[in-house]
Write a protein that holds these residues in place. Structure first.
Motif, PDB file in Angstrom:
ATOM      1  N   ILE A  10      76.511  -4.293 -77.659  1.00  0.00           N
ATOM      2  CA  ILE A  10      76.609  -2.882 -78.023  1.00  0.00           C
ATOM      3  C   ILE A  10      76.826  -2.084 -76.749  1.00  0.00           C
ATOM      4  CG2 ILE A  10      75.318  -0.919 -78.946  1.00  0.00           C
ATOM      5  CD1 ILE A  10      73.881  -2.860 -80.781  1.00  0.00           C
ATOM      6  N   ALA A  47      82.111   1.655 -83.307  1.00  0.00           N
ATOM      7  CA  ALA A  47      81.154   0.914 -84.125  1.00  0.00           C
ATOM      8  C   ALA A  47      81.860  -0.097 -85.018  1.00  0.00           C
ATOM      9  CB  ALA A  47      80.326   1.883 -84.970  1.00  0.00           C
ATOM     10  N   TRP A  50      82.954  -3.063 -82.887  1.00  0.00           N
ATOM     11  CA  TRP A  50      81.809  -3.879 -82.511  1.00  0.00           C
ATOM     12  C   TRP A  50      81.391  -4.795 -83.656  1.00  0.00           C
ATOM     13  CZ3 TRP A  50      76.953  -3.683 -84.883  1.00  0.00           C
ATOM     14  CH2 TRP A  50      75.998  -4.545 -84.317  1.00  0.00           C
ATOM     15  N   ALA A  51      81.264  -4.234 -84.865  1.00  0.00           N
ATOM     16  CA  ALA A  51      80.826  -5.037 -86.008  1.00  0.00           C
ATOM     17  C   ALA A  51      81.837  -6.134 -86.339  1.00  0.00           C
ATOM     18  CB  ALA A  51      80.606  -4.137 -87.221  1.00  0.00           C
ATOM     19  N   THR A  70      71.257  -3.601 -83.660  1.00  0.00           N
ATOM     20  CA  THR A  70      71.603  -2.197 -83.430  1.00  0.00           C
ATOM     21  C   THR A  70      70.366  -1.348 -83.184  1.00  0.00           C
ATOM     22  OG1 THR A  70      73.604  -2.368 -84.780  1.00  0.00           O
ATOM     23  CG2 THR A  70      72.686  -0.172 -84.480  1.00  0.00           C
ATOM     24  N   ARG A  73      68.638  -2.180 -79.811  1.00  0.00           N
ATOM     25  CA  ARG A  73      69.383  -1.715 -78.647  1.00  0.00           C
ATOM     26  C   ARG A  73      69.299  -0.200 -78.488  1.00  0.00           C
ATOM     27  NH1 ARG A  73      70.349  -2.089 -73.592  1.00  0.00           N
ATOM     28  NH2 ARG A  73      72.428  -1.482 -72.943  1.00  0.00           N
ATOM     29  N   MET A 107      73.805   5.135 -83.121  1.00  0.00           N
ATOM     30  CA  MET A 107      73.053   4.078 -83.787  1.00  0.00           C
ATOM     31  C   MET A 107      73.324   4.069 -85.283  1.00  0.00           C
ATOM     32  SD  MET A 107      68.905   3.641 -84.216  1.00  0.00           S
ATOM     33  CE  MET A 107      68.867   5.093 -85.310  1.00  0.00           C
ATOM     34  N   HIS A 110      76.627   2.602 -86.115  1.00  0.00           N
ATOM     35  CA  HIS A 110      76.607   1.149 -85.946  1.00  0.00           C
ATOM     36  C   HIS A 110      75.870   0.473 -87.109  1.00  0.00           C
ATOM     37  CE1 HIS A 110      78.140   1.720 -81.880  1.00  0.00           C
ATOM     38  NE2 HIS A 110      78.237   0.418 -81.749  1.00  0.00           N
ATOM     39  N   ILE A 111      74.819   1.114 -87.613  1.00  0.00           N
ATOM     40  CA  ILE A 111      74.115   0.564 -88.778  1.00  0.00           C
ATOM     41  C   ILE A 111      75.030   0.575 -89.999  1.00  0.00           C
ATOM     42  CG2 ILE A 111      72.211   0.958 -90.397  1.00  0.00           C
ATOM     43  CD1 ILE A 111      70.542   1.960 -88.036  1.00  0.00           C
ATOM     44  N   ALA A 114      77.299  -2.261 -89.665  1.00  0.00           N
ATOM     45  CA  ALA A 114      76.595  -3.529 -89.887  1.00  0.00           C
ATOM     46  C   ALA A 114      76.515  -3.861 -91.365  1.00  0.00           C
ATOM     47  CB  ALA A 114      75.197  -3.457 -89.285  1.00  0.00           C
TER      48      ALA A 114
END
Length: 224
Positions: A10, A47, A50-51, A70, A73, A107, A110-111, A114
């Motif tokens: 991340i 994001a 990244w995922a 996530t 971090r 964050m 990113h969640i 995810a």
């Protein structure tokens, strides 16, 4: 909870871009809306990438495992933010809550990624404002975002901050961003001016607020 080694790390945290700070200072009442719009535009694609890479590098990894990474971090990054800005004195109060709100938005996006949602979709800005309790329901959040977007497009609508006392602008901006970040503005400012307490309180408050937001975000996106 077992550790998962994700090859795609991340990204490190960062402060809101200068252009966003300018918009928020010019229009402090709608600072959370400006931040949410910019976060989705700037951080949403990050994001998503990244995922996607994390899943390619770790076949079979579960959404909950990605979300765990996530939260861990970004909670750490929020804690560091509190410690660093806690040593900067009173002028750092506005910077701290701004960086914290930005880190928390990052964050949350990113969640969302995810759990398989598009973090760059426009509705994520609405999610941010509701999850961060700037607005109670999505409808009012969407209306406020529409106003902020209109002000962003029509810069002539901004009030010239040179005609207003800068301390008043900073106070209003601090309160709005503190609300978005889940931090009591009074407690944050108090922590800044009490010798020896700033770093400790800044670290604890940032971490607690970020964990609380993470819990709400996971509940929303896990059921989406």
């Amino acid at each position: 909870m077992s550790e998962v080694a994700v090859k795609e790390p991340i990204p490190e945290t960062e402060a809101p871009p200068g252009t966003l700070w300018s918009r928020m200072k010019s229009d402090p009442h709608y600072a959370p809306e400006h931040l949410a719009l910019e976060a989705v535009r700037r951080l949403g694609p990050e994001a998503a990438q990244w995922a996607e890479r994390a899943r390619l590098d770790n076949p079979g990894i579960t959404p909950d495992a990605l979300a765990d990474l996530t939260v861990k971090r970004f909670t750490t990054l929020a804690r560091i933010s509190g410690a660093v800005s806690g040593a900067t004195g009173l002028p750092g109060a506005v910077l701290d809550v701004g960086v914290l709100a930005w880190t928390q938005s990052r964050m949350t996006l990113h969640i969302a990624a995810a759990y398989g949602l598009d973090p760059a979709a426009p509705e994520r800005a609405t999610d941010l404002l509701v999850l961060q309790r700037v607005h109670k329901v999505a409808e009012t959040a969407r209306l406020a975002l529409g106003v902020a977007a209109g002000r962003e497009r029509a810069t002539r609508m901004f009030t010239d901050i040179a005609n207003r006392p800068i301390t008043r602008v900073m106070l209003k901006l601090s309160v709005r961003l503190a609300h978005m970040a889940g931090v009591r503005a009074g407690r944050r400012v108090f922590a800044k001016i009490v010798p020896g307490a700033a770093v400790i309180l800044g670290t604890w408050v940032n971490s607690a607020a970020t964990k609380d937001l993470a819990k709400r975000s996971r509940q929303l996106y896990r059921s989406a």
